[in-house]
Design an enzyme around this catalytic site. Structure first.
Site, PDB file in Angstrom:
ATOM      1  N   ASN A 150       1.954   4.842   7.476  1.00 40.62           N
ATOM      2  CA  ASN A 150       1.381   3.625   6.900  1.00 40.62           C
ATOM      3  C   ASN A 150       2.006   2.341   7.434  1.00 40.62           C
ATOM      4  O   ASN A 150       1.462   1.270   7.216  1.00 40.62           O
ATOM      5  CB  ASN A 150       1.547   3.697   5.369  1.00 40.62           C
ATOM      6  CG  ASN A 150       1.211   2.405   4.676  1.00 40.62           C
ATOM      7  OD1 ASN A 150       0.052   2.012   4.592  1.00 40.62           O
ATOM      8  ND2 ASN A 150       2.245   1.715   4.175  1.00 40.62           N
ATOM      9  N   TYR A 181      -4.145  -6.755  16.551  1.00 39.29           N
ATOM     10  CA  TYR A 181      -4.237  -5.942  15.343  1.00 39.29           C
ATOM     11  C   TYR A 181      -5.520  -5.110  15.362  1.00 39.29           C
ATOM     12  O   TYR A 181      -5.506  -3.907  15.100  1.00 39.29           O
ATOM     13  CB  TYR A 181      -4.215  -6.852  14.114  1.00 39.29           C
ATOM     14  CG  TYR A 181      -4.259  -6.114  12.797  1.00 39.29           C
ATOM     15  CD1 TYR A 181      -3.090  -5.592  12.243  1.00 39.29           C
ATOM     16  CD2 TYR A 181      -5.456  -5.939  12.108  1.00 39.29           C
ATOM     17  CE1 TYR A 181      -3.119  -4.918  11.030  1.00 39.29           C
ATOM     18  CE2 TYR A 181      -5.498  -5.265  10.895  1.00 39.29           C
ATOM     19  CZ  TYR A 181      -4.326  -4.750  10.364  1.00 39.29           C
ATOM     20  OH  TYR A 181      -4.355  -4.077   9.167  1.00 39.29           O
ATOM     21  N   LYS A 238      -5.687  -0.959  15.434  1.00 34.28           N
ATOM     22  CA  LYS A 238      -6.279  -0.162  14.365  1.00 34.28           C
ATOM     23  C   LYS A 238      -7.457   0.674  14.866  1.00 34.28           C
ATOM     24  O   LYS A 238      -7.677   1.800  14.386  1.00 34.28           O
ATOM     25  CB  LYS A 238      -6.703  -1.064  13.213  1.00 34.28           C
ATOM     26  CG  LYS A 238      -5.517  -1.698  12.475  1.00 34.28           C
ATOM     27  CD  LYS A 238      -4.558  -0.644  11.924  1.00 34.28           C
ATOM     28  CE  LYS A 238      -3.480  -1.254  11.058  1.00 34.28           C
ATOM     29  NZ  LYS A 238      -2.568  -0.232  10.451  1.00 34.28           N
ATOM     30  N   ILE A 283       0.833  -1.204   0.000  1.00 41.97           N
ATOM     31  CA  ILE A 283       0.000   0.000   0.000  1.00 41.97           C
ATOM     32  C   ILE A 283       0.867   1.253   0.000  1.00 41.97           C
ATOM     33  O   ILE A 283       0.593   2.209  -0.731  1.00 41.97           O
ATOM     34  CB  ILE A 283      -0.944  -0.016   1.215  1.00 41.97           C
ATOM     35  CG1 ILE A 283      -2.025  -1.095   1.035  1.00 41.97           C
ATOM     36  CG2 ILE A 283      -1.593   1.350   1.416  1.00 41.97           C
ATOM     37  CD1 ILE A 283      -2.892  -1.315   2.268  1.00 41.97           C
ATOM     38  N   THR A 322      -2.170  -7.104  -1.917  1.00 38.58           N
ATOM     39  CA  THR A 322      -0.792  -6.706  -2.176  1.00 38.58           C
ATOM     40  C   THR A 322      -0.012  -7.907  -2.699  1.00 38.58           C
ATOM     41  O   THR A 322      -0.457  -9.060  -2.602  1.00 38.58           O
ATOM     42  CB  THR A 322      -0.122  -6.189  -0.898  1.00 38.58           C
ATOM     43  OG1 THR A 322      -0.072  -7.256   0.069  1.00 38.58           O
ATOM     44  CG2 THR A 322      -0.906  -5.024  -0.309  1.00 38.58           C
ATOM     45  N   SER A 370      -7.697   0.592   9.469  1.00 40.69           N
ATOM     46  CA  SER A 370      -8.151  -0.646   8.830  1.00 40.69           C
ATOM     47  C   SER A 370      -9.633  -0.827   9.107  1.00 40.69           C
ATOM     48  O   SER A 370     -10.149  -0.342  10.126  1.00 40.69           O
ATOM     49  CB  SER A 370      -7.385  -1.847   9.390  1.00 40.69           C
ATOM     50  OG  SER A 370      -7.915  -3.068   8.909  1.00 40.69           O
TER      51      SER A 370
END
Length: 258
Positions: free
Chosen positions: A96, A163, A167, A23, A198, A148
């Site tokens: 990022n 995670y 986020k 990204i 990705t 996210s």
């Protein structure tokens, strides 16, 4: 001058953390295509240099590579100082950098939890506040954070409590900084991508079964493409979004709508 011309970033200077691939590489490319000079910031300096060279050759912009551990305050300060020194200023940044550790909560060690929070949330605080101090002292700027859709929902079937928590923290940090700096011409927004295809994701054998399940759940039936995040980031970095701050732009193909 029309809207499209106003979305140009000519004369602006910025940086992208985690910019060597994925990204970050896509948004960095888009910033340069829109006319900005920028720094590719990454732990992997060799890949960052390759990415910087590719973007510079393709766009004709000044693109530099900087190695930085964004979880270290002194390293982030040195990185911002280098960006300002080599590019002549700082008008925008895209924070990022991030990781994901998929471990069941009852099996997750505190070290794993801490690493996820450190890279995904603490580094955003460091990047935003250190870049923000420069912007506050020099007339303003725009900060874009990668959050996210995982800050809005609990993903399944993979276990990723750290995670998700990190986020969600990025989203609230974004809103908090936006309110604090709203009258000081420093805007802070975030993007919340859904599952994005990705190169690393698509090439990982261990993720193939998960991708099949994600696509089966997705209204569009597919992963997003990194390129589908670019225009939002260019808009947030530029001067046609000057009344937009504290926003979290969800780019997930309607995954979180149900």
């Amino acid at each position: 001058m029309g809207v499209i011309e106003n979305m140009r970033l000519d004369g602006k200077r910025g940086f992208v953390t985690g910019g060597a691939r994925g990204i970050g590489k896509c948004t960095a490319t888009a910033f340069a295509e829109a006319g900005a000079d920028l720094a590719i910031v990454d732990l992997d300096l060799e890949t960052a240099r390759q990415t910087a060279a590719e973007i510079a050759e393709a766009t004709g912009r000044k693109v530099i590579a900087i190695a930085c551990d964004v979880t270290k305050e002194a390293a982030v300060q040195a990185m911002v100082d280098q960006v300002v020194a080599e590019l002549g200023g700082l008008d925008f940044c895209h924070a990022n950098a991030g990781i994901c550790i998929n471990v069941a909560a009852e099996e997750m060690t505190y070290a794993q939890w801490s690493k996820n929070i450190d890279v995904n949330l603490n580094s955003i605080f460091l990047t935003d506040t250190i870049a923000g101090r420069y912007m506050l002292a020099h007339g303003g700027g725009s900060i874009i954070n990668t959050a996210s859709m995982s800050g809005h929902i609990v993903n399944v079937p993979q276990p990723q409590c750290a995670y998700n928590a990190s986020k969600a923290g990025v989203i609230m940090l974004t809103k908090s900084l936006a309110v604090e700096w709203a009258k000081k011409n420093v805007r802070v927004n975030s993007i919340s991508p859904g599952y994005i295809g990705t190169d690393l994701t698509l090439s990982s054998p261990s993720l193939q079964p998960l991708i099949e399940k994600w696509n089966a759940m997705a209204p569009m039936g597919r992963l997003g493409k990194p390129e589908e995040l670019e225009s939002v980031c260019v808009w947030l970095a530029g001067d046609t979004s000057t009344f937009t701050t504290g926003s979290d732009v969800v780019i997930d193909g309607a995954f979180t709508c149900f």
